[in-house]
Motif scaffolding. Structure first.
Motif, PDB file in Angstrom:
ATOM      1  N   GLY A  20     -58.010  -7.685 -19.237  1.00 46.97           N
ATOM      2  CA  GLY A  20     -57.109  -6.548 -19.287  1.00 46.97           C
ATOM      3  C   GLY A  20     -57.274  -5.673 -20.519  1.00 46.97           C
ATOM      4  N   GLY A  21     -58.190  -5.995 -21.393  1.00 48.30           N
ATOM      5  CA  GLY A  21     -58.444  -5.172 -22.578  1.00 48.30           C
ATOM      6  C   GLY A  21     -59.483  -4.103 -22.296  1.00 48.30           C
ATOM      7  N   GLN A  22     -59.944  -3.452 -23.340  1.00 49.17           N
ATOM      8  CA  GLN A  22     -60.979  -2.444 -23.196  1.00 49.17           C
ATOM      9  C   GLN A  22     -62.144  -2.770 -24.115  1.00 49.17           C
ATOM     10  N   ALA A  23     -63.350  -2.535 -23.621  1.00 51.78           N
ATOM     11  CA  ALA A  23     -64.560  -2.718 -24.410  1.00 51.78           C
ATOM     12  C   ALA A  23     -65.287  -1.387 -24.473  1.00 51.78           C
ATOM     13  N   VAL A  24     -65.851  -1.077 -25.615  1.00 55.21           N
ATOM     14  CA  VAL A  24     -66.594   0.165 -25.797  1.00 55.21           C
ATOM     15  C   VAL A  24     -68.057  -0.179 -26.043  1.00 55.21           C
ATOM     16  N   SER A  25     -68.936   0.451 -25.275  1.00 56.62           N
ATOM     17  CA  SER A  25     -70.362   0.278 -25.503  1.00 56.62           C
ATOM     18  C   SER A  25     -70.955   1.646 -25.833  1.00 56.62           C
ATOM     19  N   PHE A  26     -72.024   1.629 -26.622  1.00 58.13           N
ATOM     20  CA  PHE A  26     -72.641   2.868 -27.087  1.00 58.13           C
ATOM     21  C   PHE A  26     -74.079   2.955 -26.601  1.00 58.13           C
ATOM     22  N   GLU A  27     -74.422   4.088 -26.000  1.00 54.49           N
ATOM     23  CA  GLU A  27     -75.788   4.333 -25.557  1.00 54.49           C
ATOM     24  C   GLU A  27     -76.418   5.337 -26.518  1.00 54.49           C
ATOM     25  N   PRO A  28     -77.519   4.977 -27.172  1.00 54.62           N
ATOM     26  CA  PRO A  28     -78.148   5.912 -28.105  1.00 54.62           C
ATOM     27  C   PRO A  28     -78.799   7.078 -27.371  1.00 54.62           C
ATOM     28  N   LEU A  29     -78.573   8.289 -27.892  1.00 57.39           N
ATOM     29  CA  LEU A  29     -79.128   9.501 -27.287  1.00 57.39           C
ATOM     30  C   LEU A  29     -80.175  10.165 -28.176  1.00 57.39           C
ATOM     31  N   GLY A  30     -80.242   9.777 -29.441  1.00 54.77           N
ATOM     32  CA  GLY A  30     -81.210  10.382 -30.351  1.00 54.77           C
ATOM     33  C   GLY A  30     -80.628  10.541 -31.742  1.00 54.77           C
ATOM     34  N   TRP A  31     -81.286  11.377 -32.533  1.00 56.38           N
ATOM     35  CA  TRP A  31     -80.913  11.583 -33.933  1.00 56.38           C
ATOM     36  C   TRP A  31     -80.764  13.066 -34.216  1.00 56.38           C
ATOM     37  N   VAL A  32     -79.836  13.422 -35.113  1.00 57.70           N
ATOM     38  CA  VAL A  32     -79.651  14.811 -35.539  1.00 57.70           C
ATOM     39  C   VAL A  32     -79.447  14.843 -37.058  1.00 57.70           C
ATOM     40  N   TRP A  33     -79.957  15.896 -37.673  1.00 56.05           N
ATOM     41  CA  TRP A  33     -79.702  16.127 -39.095  1.00 56.05           C
ATOM     42  C   TRP A  33     -78.439  16.942 -39.231  1.00 56.05           C
TER      43      TRP A  33
END
Length: 102
Positions: A20-33
């Motif tokens: 019943g909780g929430q999990a956050v996952s991150f998908e890398p999209l690239g890099w920015v300066w």
């Protein structure tokens, strides 16, 4: 905190856990300066409770992947992109507004 920073651009996805909780996952999209400005703290009231948030306005090159809701990770912190404003005086540049909870 002014100066140039290399930031990882991430797409955050929230899912419900079986408990019943929430999990956050991150998908890398690239890099920015980024060229970072100064941090500001302010209080935001939501649902009757107040919390402190930190805001930051940065400058970077225009990138179609840089949209509200995405995350920029730099200096050990995750910053949520709240809005992206196009710089009318400098074509190809944008000013993302970022927020995080300290």
């Amino acid at each position: 905190m002014s100066g140039r920073r290399l930031a990882e651009l991430l797409s955050a996805t929230e899912t419900r856990t079986p408990q019943g909780g929430q999990a956050v996952s991150f998908e890398p999209l690239g890099w920015v300066w980024l060229r970072a400005g100064s941090r500001r703290r302010r209080e935001r009231t939501e649902a009757g409770s107040a919390r402190i948030i930190e805001t930051l306005r940065v400058e970077t090159r225009a990138d179609s992947r840089l949209v509200a809701g995405r995350v920029l990770r730099f200096d050990g912190n995750d910053w949520t992109v709240v809005a992206v404003e196009v710089d009318a005086d400098r074509p190809g540049r944008v000013h993302p507004d970022l927020e995080r909870r300290p």
